[in-house]
Scaffold this active site. Structure first.
Site, mmCIF file in Angstrom:
data_model
loop_
_atom_site.group_PDB
_atom_site.id
_atom_site.type_symbol
_atom_site.label_atom_id
_atom_site.label_comp_id
_atom_site.label_asym_id
_atom_site.label_seq_id
_atom_site.Cartn_x
_atom_site.Cartn_y
_atom_site.Cartn_z
ATOM 1 N N ALA A 65 0.866 -1.175 0.000
ATOM 2 C CA ALA A 65 0.000 0.000 0.000
ATOM 3 C C ALA A 65 0.907 1.230 0.000
ATOM 4 O O ALA A 65 2.076 1.162 0.424
ATOM 5 C CB ALA A 65 -0.889 -0.015 1.234
ATOM 6 N N GLY A 110 0.628 -5.051 0.982
ATOM 7 C CA GLY A 110 -0.623 -5.136 0.216
ATOM 8 C C GLY A 110 -0.441 -5.813 -1.132
ATOM 9 O O GLY A 110 -1.406 -6.350 -1.687
ATOM 10 N N GLU A 113 -0.578 -9.423 -0.441
ATOM 11 C CA GLU A 113 -1.978 -9.709 -0.090
ATOM 12 C C GLU A 113 -2.871 -9.733 -1.327
ATOM 13 O O GLU A 113 -3.804 -10.540 -1.422
ATOM 14 C CB GLU A 113 -2.465 -8.668 0.918
ATOM 15 C CG GLU A 113 -1.730 -8.794 2.247
ATOM 16 C CD GLU A 113 -2.009 -7.625 3.179
ATOM 17 O OE1 GLU A 113 -1.507 -6.510 2.909
ATOM 18 O OE2 GLU A 113 -2.735 -7.809 4.156
ATOM 19 N N GLU A 133 4.930 -5.172 7.079
ATOM 20 C CA GLU A 133 4.184 -4.086 7.731
ATOM 21 C C GLU A 133 4.659 -3.757 9.140
ATOM 22 O O GLU A 133 4.631 -2.594 9.547
ATOM 23 C CB GLU A 133 2.676 -4.425 7.778
ATOM 24 C CG GLU A 133 1.959 -4.304 6.444
ATOM 25 C CD GLU A 133 1.935 -5.596 5.650
ATOM 26 O OE1 GLU A 133 2.739 -6.516 5.949
ATOM 27 O OE2 GLU A 133 1.112 -5.701 4.723
HETATM 28 N N1 CO8 Z 1 4.519 3.115 -0.922
HETATM 29 C C1 CO8 Z 1 4.889 4.281 -1.507
HETATM 30 N N2 CO8 Z 1 5.986 4.419 -2.274
HETATM 31 C C2 CO8 Z 1 6.754 3.329 -2.462
HETATM 32 C C3 CO8 Z 1 6.444 2.085 -1.881
HETATM 33 C C4 CO8 Z 1 5.251 1.995 -1.089
HETATM 34 N N3 CO8 Z 1 4.828 0.835 -0.528
HETATM 35 N N4 CO8 Z 1 7.375 1.205 -2.221
HETATM 36 C C5 CO8 Z 1 8.251 1.868 -2.997
HETATM 37 N N5 CO8 Z 1 7.879 3.144 -3.139
HETATM 38 C C6 CO8 Z 1 8.549 4.203 -3.883
HETATM 39 C C7 CO8 Z 1 9.794 4.691 -3.171
HETATM 40 O O1 CO8 Z 1 9.452 5.623 -2.164
HETATM 41 C C8 CO8 Z 1 10.568 5.282 -4.309
HETATM 42 O O2 CO8 Z 1 10.034 6.558 -4.621
HETATM 43 P P1 CO8 Z 1 11.036 7.807 -4.971
HETATM 44 O O3 CO8 Z 1 11.747 7.370 -6.219
HETATM 45 O O4 CO8 Z 1 10.081 8.929 -5.184
HETATM 46 O O5 CO8 Z 1 11.945 7.950 -3.799
HETATM 47 C C9 CO8 Z 1 10.253 4.373 -5.475
HETATM 48 O O6 CO8 Z 1 9.052 3.678 -5.116
HETATM 49 C C10 CO8 Z 1 11.315 3.329 -5.741
HETATM 50 O O7 CO8 Z 1 11.552 2.656 -4.530
HETATM 51 P P2 CO8 Z 1 13.016 2.452 -3.906
HETATM 52 O O8 CO8 Z 1 13.917 3.551 -4.331
HETATM 53 O O9 CO8 Z 1 12.846 2.225 -2.443
HETATM 54 O O10 CO8 Z 1 13.455 1.108 -4.658
HETATM 55 P P3 CO8 Z 1 14.498 0.021 -4.140
HETATM 56 O O11 CO8 Z 1 14.707 -0.904 -5.277
HETATM 57 O O12 CO8 Z 1 15.686 0.659 -3.517
HETATM 58 O O13 CO8 Z 1 13.726 -0.760 -2.944
HETATM 59 C C11 CO8 Z 1 11.840 -1.895 -1.977
HETATM 60 C C12 CO8 Z 1 12.614 -1.543 -3.267
HETATM 61 C C13 CO8 Z 1 12.688 -2.834 -1.124
HETATM 62 C C14 CO8 Z 1 10.583 -2.616 -2.429
HETATM 63 C C15 CO8 Z 1 11.514 -0.611 -1.188
HETATM 64 O O14 CO8 Z 1 10.927 0.328 -2.079
HETATM 65 C C16 CO8 Z 1 10.556 -0.833 -0.057
HETATM 66 O O15 CO8 Z 1 10.953 -1.348 0.979
HETATM 67 N N6 CO8 Z 1 9.271 -0.427 -0.246
HETATM 68 C C17 CO8 Z 1 8.274 -0.485 0.793
HETATM 69 C C18 CO8 Z 1 7.812 -1.916 1.015
HETATM 70 C C19 CO8 Z 1 6.798 -1.986 2.126
HETATM 71 O O16 CO8 Z 1 7.078 -1.700 3.276
HETATM 72 N N7 CO8 Z 1 5.560 -2.398 1.778
HETATM 73 C C20 CO8 Z 1 4.503 -2.547 2.739
HETATM 74 C C21 CO8 Z 1 3.709 -1.276 2.829
HETATM 75 S S1 CO8 Z 1 2.473 -1.341 4.111
HETATM 76 C C22 CO8 Z 1 1.189 -2.184 3.385
HETATM 77 O O17 CO8 Z 1 1.260 -2.629 2.275
HETATM 78 C C23 CO8 Z 1 -0.053 -2.352 4.221
HETATM 79 C C24 CO8 Z 1 -1.178 -2.992 3.448
HETATM 80 C C25 CO8 Z 1 -2.446 -3.002 4.275
HETATM 81 C C26 CO8 Z 1 -3.527 -2.053 3.838
HETATM 82 C C27 CO8 Z 1 -4.002 -2.284 2.456
HETATM 83 C C28 CO8 Z 1 -5.345 -1.721 2.194
HETATM 84 C C29 CO8 Z 1 -5.633 -1.722 0.746
#
Ligand code: CO8
Length: 259
Positions: A65, A110, A113, A133
Protein backbone atom coordinates in the site's frame (compact mmCIF):
# COMPACT_ATOMS: atom_id res chain seq x y z
CA UNK A 1 -13.20 2.63 -19.11
CA UNK A 2 -9.88 4.43 -19.39
CA UNK A 3 -7.48 3.85 -16.52
CA UNK A 4 -4.55 6.05 -15.49
CA UNK A 5 -2.73 3.51 -13.33
CA UNK A 6 -3.71 0.22 -14.97
CA UNK A 7 -3.71 -1.26 -18.42
CA UNK A 8 -6.22 -3.92 -19.36
CA UNK A 9 -5.53 -6.06 -22.44
CA UNK A 10 -7.94 -8.75 -23.58
CA UNK A 11 -6.82 -11.51 -25.97
CA UNK A 12 -7.97 -15.12 -26.39
CA UNK A 13 -10.47 -14.71 -23.51
CA UNK A 14 -7.64 -13.78 -21.12
CA UNK A 15 -7.71 -10.31 -19.55
CA UNK A 16 -4.29 -9.13 -18.43
CA UNK A 17 -4.48 -6.34 -15.90
CA UNK A 18 -1.09 -4.63 -15.51
CA UNK A 19 -0.69 -2.36 -12.53
CA UNK A 20 1.16 0.52 -14.06
CA UNK A 21 2.64 2.92 -11.56
CA UNK A 22 6.25 1.82 -11.84
CA UNK A 23 7.79 5.02 -10.43
CA UNK A 24 6.28 4.12 -7.05
CA UNK A 25 6.81 0.37 -7.56
CA UNK A 26 3.05 0.08 -8.21
CA UNK A 27 2.21 1.02 -4.63
CA UNK A 28 -1.52 0.83 -3.99
CA UNK A 29 -2.78 4.39 -3.67
CA UNK A 30 -6.50 5.03 -3.12
CA UNK A 31 -6.80 5.91 -6.83
CA UNK A 32 -5.09 2.69 -7.87
CA UNK A 33 -7.33 0.65 -5.58
CA UNK A 34 -10.38 2.40 -7.05
CA UNK A 35 -9.25 1.63 -10.59
CA UNK A 36 -8.55 -1.98 -9.64
CA UNK A 37 -11.98 -2.28 -8.09
CA UNK A 38 -13.64 -0.90 -11.24
CA UNK A 39 -11.57 -3.18 -13.48
CA UNK A 40 -12.51 -6.27 -11.46
CA UNK A 41 -16.21 -5.32 -11.65
CA UNK A 42 -16.04 -4.57 -15.38
CA UNK A 43 -14.24 -7.79 -16.22
CA UNK A 44 -16.76 -9.78 -14.19
CA UNK A 45 -19.50 -8.70 -16.59
CA UNK A 46 -17.38 -9.09 -19.72
CA UNK A 47 -18.61 -12.13 -21.67
CA UNK A 48 -15.41 -12.38 -23.71
CA UNK A 49 -13.26 -12.74 -20.60
CA UNK A 50 -12.83 -16.17 -19.01
CA UNK A 51 -9.70 -15.62 -16.93
CA UNK A 52 -7.97 -12.62 -15.39
CA UNK A 53 -4.21 -12.29 -14.93
CA UNK A 54 -2.86 -9.64 -12.56
CA UNK A 55 0.70 -8.43 -13.00
CA UNK A 56 2.82 -5.32 -12.53
CA UNK A 57 4.80 -3.02 -14.80
CA UNK A 58 8.52 -2.61 -14.13
CA UNK A 59 10.42 -4.26 -11.30
CA UNK A 60 7.49 -4.70 -8.93
CA UNK A 61 4.22 -6.55 -8.87
CA UNK A 62 3.06 -4.23 -6.08
CA UNK A 63 5.44 -3.02 -3.34
CA UNK A 64 2.60 -2.54 -0.88
CA UNK A 65 0.00 0.00 0.00
CA UNK A 66 1.18 3.56 -0.64
CA UNK A 67 3.11 4.53 2.48
CA UNK A 68 3.09 8.25 1.60
CA UNK A 69 -0.72 8.16 1.37
CA UNK A 70 -1.08 6.15 4.58
CA UNK A 71 1.27 8.31 6.64
CA UNK A 72 -1.34 11.00 7.38
CA UNK A 73 -4.27 8.65 7.95
CA UNK A 74 -6.05 8.39 11.27
CA UNK A 75 -7.84 5.24 12.41
CA UNK A 76 -11.06 6.21 10.63
CA UNK A 77 -9.26 6.77 7.32
CA UNK A 78 -7.27 3.56 7.79
CA UNK A 79 -10.45 1.57 8.47
CA UNK A 80 -12.02 2.89 5.25
CA UNK A 81 -8.84 2.19 3.26
CA UNK A 82 -8.53 -1.35 4.60
CA UNK A 83 -12.22 -2.01 4.01
CA UNK A 84 -11.95 -0.77 0.46
CA UNK A 85 -8.94 -2.98 -0.15
CA UNK A 86 -10.78 -5.87 1.48
CA UNK A 87 -13.66 -5.41 -0.94
CA UNK A 88 -11.30 -5.75 -3.90
CA UNK A 89 -9.85 -8.96 -2.45
CA UNK A 90 -13.32 -10.33 -1.83
CA UNK A 91 -14.49 -9.45 -5.35
CA UNK A 92 -11.53 -11.42 -6.77
CA UNK A 93 -12.17 -14.35 -4.46
CA UNK A 94 -15.92 -14.40 -5.20
CA UNK A 95 -15.48 -13.87 -8.93
CA UNK A 96 -16.89 -16.49 -11.26
CA UNK A 97 -13.63 -16.24 -13.24
CA UNK A 98 -10.24 -17.61 -12.27
CA UNK A 99 -7.61 -15.05 -11.26
CA UNK A 100 -3.90 -15.81 -11.65
CA UNK A 101 -1.29 -13.55 -10.05
CA UNK A 102 1.79 -13.24 -12.28
CA UNK A 103 4.26 -11.89 -9.72
CA UNK A 104 7.00 -10.29 -11.79
CA UNK A 105 8.94 -8.60 -8.97
CA UNK A 106 8.37 -7.21 -5.48
CA UNK A 107 5.08 -8.37 -3.94
CA UNK A 108 5.21 -6.80 -0.50
CA UNK A 109 2.60 -5.94 2.08
CA UNK A 110 -0.62 -5.14 0.22
CA UNK A 111 1.03 -6.50 -2.95
CA UNK A 112 1.57 -9.92 -1.42
CA UNK A 113 -1.98 -9.71 -0.09
CA UNK A 114 -3.35 -8.86 -3.53
CA UNK A 115 -1.58 -11.91 -4.96
CA UNK A 116 -2.96 -14.03 -2.10
CA UNK A 117 -6.52 -13.03 -3.05
CA UNK A 118 -5.94 -14.57 -6.50
CA UNK A 119 -6.62 -18.26 -7.09
CA UNK A 120 -2.96 -19.10 -7.48
CA UNK A 121 0.37 -17.39 -7.89
CA UNK A 122 3.08 -17.86 -10.50
CA UNK A 123 6.28 -15.93 -9.89
CA UNK A 124 9.36 -14.82 -11.75
CA UNK A 125 12.61 -16.18 -10.32
CA UNK A 126 13.41 -12.52 -9.54
CA UNK A 127 10.30 -12.00 -7.42
CA UNK A 128 10.55 -11.13 -3.75
CA UNK A 129 7.63 -11.52 -1.42
CA UNK A 130 6.85 -10.59 2.14
CA UNK A 131 4.66 -8.86 4.68
CA UNK A 132 6.95 -6.15 6.08
CA UNK A 133 4.18 -4.09 7.73
CA UNK A 134 5.49 -4.51 11.29
CA UNK A 135 8.60 -2.61 10.21
CA UNK A 136 6.25 0.35 9.72
CA UNK A 137 4.51 -0.18 13.04
CA UNK A 138 1.36 -1.71 11.56
CA UNK A 139 0.12 -5.15 10.46
CA UNK A 140 -1.23 -6.45 7.17
CA UNK A 141 -4.64 -4.88 6.53
CA UNK A 142 -5.62 -6.39 3.20
CA UNK A 143 -6.20 -9.96 4.39
CA UNK A 144 -2.57 -10.99 4.98
CA UNK A 145 -2.98 -12.34 8.49
CA UNK A 146 -5.85 -14.50 7.29
CA UNK A 147 -5.01 -15.61 3.75
CA UNK A 148 -1.28 -16.11 4.38
CA UNK A 149 -1.99 -18.29 7.44
CA UNK A 150 -4.47 -20.35 5.45
CA UNK A 151 -2.00 -20.75 2.61
CA UNK A 152 1.32 -21.46 4.31
CA UNK A 153 0.19 -22.50 7.79
CA UNK A 154 -0.09 -20.57 11.02
CA UNK A 155 3.51 -20.81 12.24
CA UNK A 156 5.09 -19.89 8.88
CA UNK A 157 2.68 -16.96 8.50
CA UNK A 158 3.56 -15.77 12.00
CA UNK A 159 7.28 -16.10 11.27
CA UNK A 160 6.95 -14.07 8.05
CA UNK A 161 4.68 -11.42 9.53
CA UNK A 162 6.52 -11.04 12.87
CA UNK A 163 9.95 -10.75 11.22
CA UNK A 164 8.82 -8.78 8.16
CA UNK A 165 11.36 -10.85 6.21
CA UNK A 166 11.31 -10.52 2.46
CA UNK A 167 11.85 -13.91 0.82
CA UNK A 168 13.01 -14.94 -2.63
CA UNK A 169 10.76 -16.72 -5.10
CA UNK A 170 12.38 -20.12 -4.51
CA UNK A 171 11.73 -19.93 -0.78
CA UNK A 172 8.16 -18.75 -1.48
CA UNK A 173 7.71 -21.84 -3.66
CA UNK A 174 9.17 -24.12 -0.99
CA UNK A 175 6.69 -22.92 1.65
CA UNK A 176 3.72 -22.93 -0.74
CA UNK A 177 3.26 -19.17 -0.92
CA UNK A 178 3.66 -19.31 -4.70
CA UNK A 179 2.71 -22.19 -6.94
CA UNK A 180 5.31 -22.03 -9.71
CA UNK A 181 8.56 -20.16 -10.32
CA UNK A 182 9.94 -19.58 -13.81
CA UNK A 183 12.58 -17.41 -15.43
CA UNK A 184 11.37 -13.80 -15.75
CA UNK A 185 11.06 -13.89 -19.54
CA UNK A 186 8.93 -17.07 -19.35
CA UNK A 187 6.44 -15.79 -16.76
CA UNK A 188 3.64 -14.48 -18.96
CA UNK A 189 3.90 -17.37 -21.43
CA UNK A 190 3.71 -19.89 -18.58
CA UNK A 191 0.68 -18.11 -17.12
CA UNK A 192 -0.93 -18.04 -20.55
CA UNK A 193 -0.38 -21.78 -21.05
CA UNK A 194 -2.12 -22.54 -17.75
CA UNK A 195 -4.88 -20.02 -18.51
CA UNK A 196 -5.56 -21.72 -21.85
CA UNK A 197 -5.80 -25.14 -20.16
CA UNK A 198 -8.40 -23.75 -17.77
CA UNK A 199 -10.28 -22.02 -20.59
CA UNK A 200 -10.60 -25.32 -22.44
CA UNK A 201 -12.66 -26.70 -19.54
CA UNK A 202 -16.31 -26.18 -18.68
CA UNK A 203 -16.53 -22.58 -17.42
CA UNK A 204 -19.49 -23.28 -15.13
CA UNK A 205 -17.58 -26.21 -13.64
CA UNK A 206 -14.47 -24.10 -13.02
CA UNK A 207 -16.59 -21.35 -11.44
CA UNK A 208 -18.42 -23.91 -9.26
CA UNK A 209 -15.11 -25.46 -8.18
CA UNK A 210 -13.75 -22.01 -7.24
CA UNK A 211 -16.88 -21.12 -5.27
CA UNK A 212 -17.05 -24.48 -3.53
CA UNK A 213 -13.40 -24.44 -2.46
CA UNK A 214 -13.66 -20.83 -1.24
CA UNK A 215 -16.93 -21.24 0.67
CA UNK A 216 -15.90 -24.65 2.02
CA UNK A 217 -12.81 -23.16 3.67
CA UNK A 218 -14.97 -21.49 6.30
CA UNK A 219 -17.04 -24.64 6.94
CA UNK A 220 -16.52 -27.90 8.74
CA UNK A 221 -15.37 -30.80 6.52
CA UNK A 222 -18.86 -32.30 6.75
CA UNK A 223 -20.55 -29.05 5.65
CA UNK A 224 -17.98 -28.53 2.90
CA UNK A 225 -18.56 -32.00 1.52
CA UNK A 226 -22.31 -31.39 1.48
CA UNK A 227 -21.74 -28.11 -0.34
CA UNK A 228 -19.65 -29.97 -2.89
CA UNK A 229 -22.34 -32.62 -3.41
CA UNK A 230 -24.91 -29.88 -4.09
CA UNK A 231 -22.63 -28.04 -6.52
CA UNK A 232 -21.76 -31.32 -8.27
CA UNK A 233 -25.44 -32.21 -8.66
CA UNK A 234 -26.36 -28.72 -9.89
CA UNK A 235 -23.95 -29.04 -12.80
CA UNK A 236 -26.03 -31.95 -14.10
CA UNK A 237 -28.66 -29.44 -15.16
CA UNK A 238 -26.22 -27.68 -17.51
CA UNK A 239 -25.59 -28.12 -21.23
CA UNK A 240 -21.88 -28.18 -20.45
CA UNK A 241 -22.24 -31.42 -18.47
CA UNK A 242 -24.12 -33.07 -21.38
CA UNK A 243 -21.57 -31.77 -23.86
CA UNK A 244 -18.52 -32.70 -21.79
CA UNK A 245 -19.61 -36.26 -21.21
CA UNK A 246 -20.92 -36.76 -24.76
CA UNK A 247 -17.64 -35.44 -26.18
CA UNK A 248 -15.66 -37.90 -24.07
CA UNK A 249 -17.77 -40.85 -25.19
CA UNK A 250 -17.70 -39.71 -28.83
CA UNK A 251 -13.90 -39.27 -28.60
CA UNK A 252 -13.95 -35.59 -29.62
CA UNK A 253 -13.08 -32.26 -28.02
CA UNK A 254 -15.97 -30.69 -26.09
CA UNK A 255 -17.44 -27.37 -27.22
CA UNK A 256 -18.51 -25.78 -23.95
CA UNK A 257 -20.91 -22.86 -24.10
CA UNK A 258 -21.08 -21.91 -20.44
CA UNK A 259 -24.74 -22.78 -20.20
N1 CO8 B 1 4.52 3.12 -0.92
C1 CO8 B 1 4.89 4.28 -1.51
N2 CO8 B 1 5.99 4.42 -2.27
C2 CO8 B 1 6.75 3.33 -2.46
C3 CO8 B 1 6.44 2.08 -1.88
C4 CO8 B 1 5.25 1.99 -1.09
N3 CO8 B 1 4.83 0.83 -0.53
N4 CO8 B 1 7.38 1.20 -2.22
C5 CO8 B 1 8.25 1.87 -3.00
N5 CO8 B 1 7.88 3.14 -3.14
C6 CO8 B 1 8.55 4.20 -3.88
C7 CO8 B 1 9.79 4.69 -3.17
O1 CO8 B 1 9.45 5.62 -2.16
C8 CO8 B 1 10.57 5.28 -4.31
O2 CO8 B 1 10.03 6.56 -4.62
P1 CO8 B 1 11.04 7.81 -4.97
O3 CO8 B 1 11.75 7.37 -6.22
O4 CO8 B 1 10.08 8.93 -5.18
O5 CO8 B 1 11.95 7.95 -3.80
C9 CO8 B 1 10.25 4.37 -5.48
O6 CO8 B 1 9.05 3.68 -5.12
C10 CO8 B 1 11.31 3.33 -5.74
O7 CO8 B 1 11.55 2.66 -4.53
P2 CO8 B 1 13.02 2.45 -3.91
O8 CO8 B 1 13.92 3.55 -4.33
O9 CO8 B 1 12.85 2.23 -2.44
O10 CO8 B 1 13.46 1.11 -4.66
P3 CO8 B 1 14.50 0.02 -4.14
O11 CO8 B 1 14.71 -0.90 -5.28
O12 CO8 B 1 15.69 0.66 -3.52
O13 CO8 B 1 13.73 -0.76 -2.94
C11 CO8 B 1 11.84 -1.89 -1.98
C12 CO8 B 1 12.61 -1.54 -3.27
C13 CO8 B 1 12.69 -2.83 -1.12
C14 CO8 B 1 10.58 -2.62 -2.43
C15 CO8 B 1 11.51 -0.61 -1.19
O14 CO8 B 1 10.93 0.33 -2.08
C16 CO8 B 1 10.56 -0.83 -0.06
O15 CO8 B 1 10.95 -1.35 0.98
N6 CO8 B 1 9.27 -0.43 -0.25
C17 CO8 B 1 8.27 -0.48 0.79
C18 CO8 B 1 7.81 -1.92 1.02
C19 CO8 B 1 6.80 -1.99 2.13
O16 CO8 B 1 7.08 -1.70 3.28
N7 CO8 B 1 5.56 -2.40 1.78
C20 CO8 B 1 4.50 -2.55 2.74
C21 CO8 B 1 3.71 -1.28 2.83
S1 CO8 B 1 2.47 -1.34 4.11
C22 CO8 B 1 1.19 -2.18 3.39
O17 CO8 B 1 1.26 -2.63 2.28
C23 CO8 B 1 -0.05 -2.35 4.22
C24 CO8 B 1 -1.18 -2.99 3.45
C25 CO8 B 1 -2.45 -3.00 4.27
C26 CO8 B 1 -3.53 -2.05 3.84
C27 CO8 B 1 -4.00 -2.28 2.46
C28 CO8 B 1 -5.34 -1.72 2.19
C29 CO8 B 1 -5.63 -1.72 0.75
Amino acid sequence: MQYDLLTVAIADHIATVTINRPDALNALSPQLLTELSIAVAELEGHDEVGIVVLTGAGKAFVAGADIAEMQGMDSVDAAAFAEYGGNVGRAIEESGKAYIAAVNGFALGGGCELALACDFIYASAKAKLGQPEVKLGVIPGFGGTQRLARRVGVAKAKELIFTGDIIAADEALRIGLVDKVVEPEALMETVSTTAKKILANGPLAVAAAKRTIHEGLSMTLEQGNRLEQLAFANLFSTDDQSEGMAAFLEKREPAFRGS
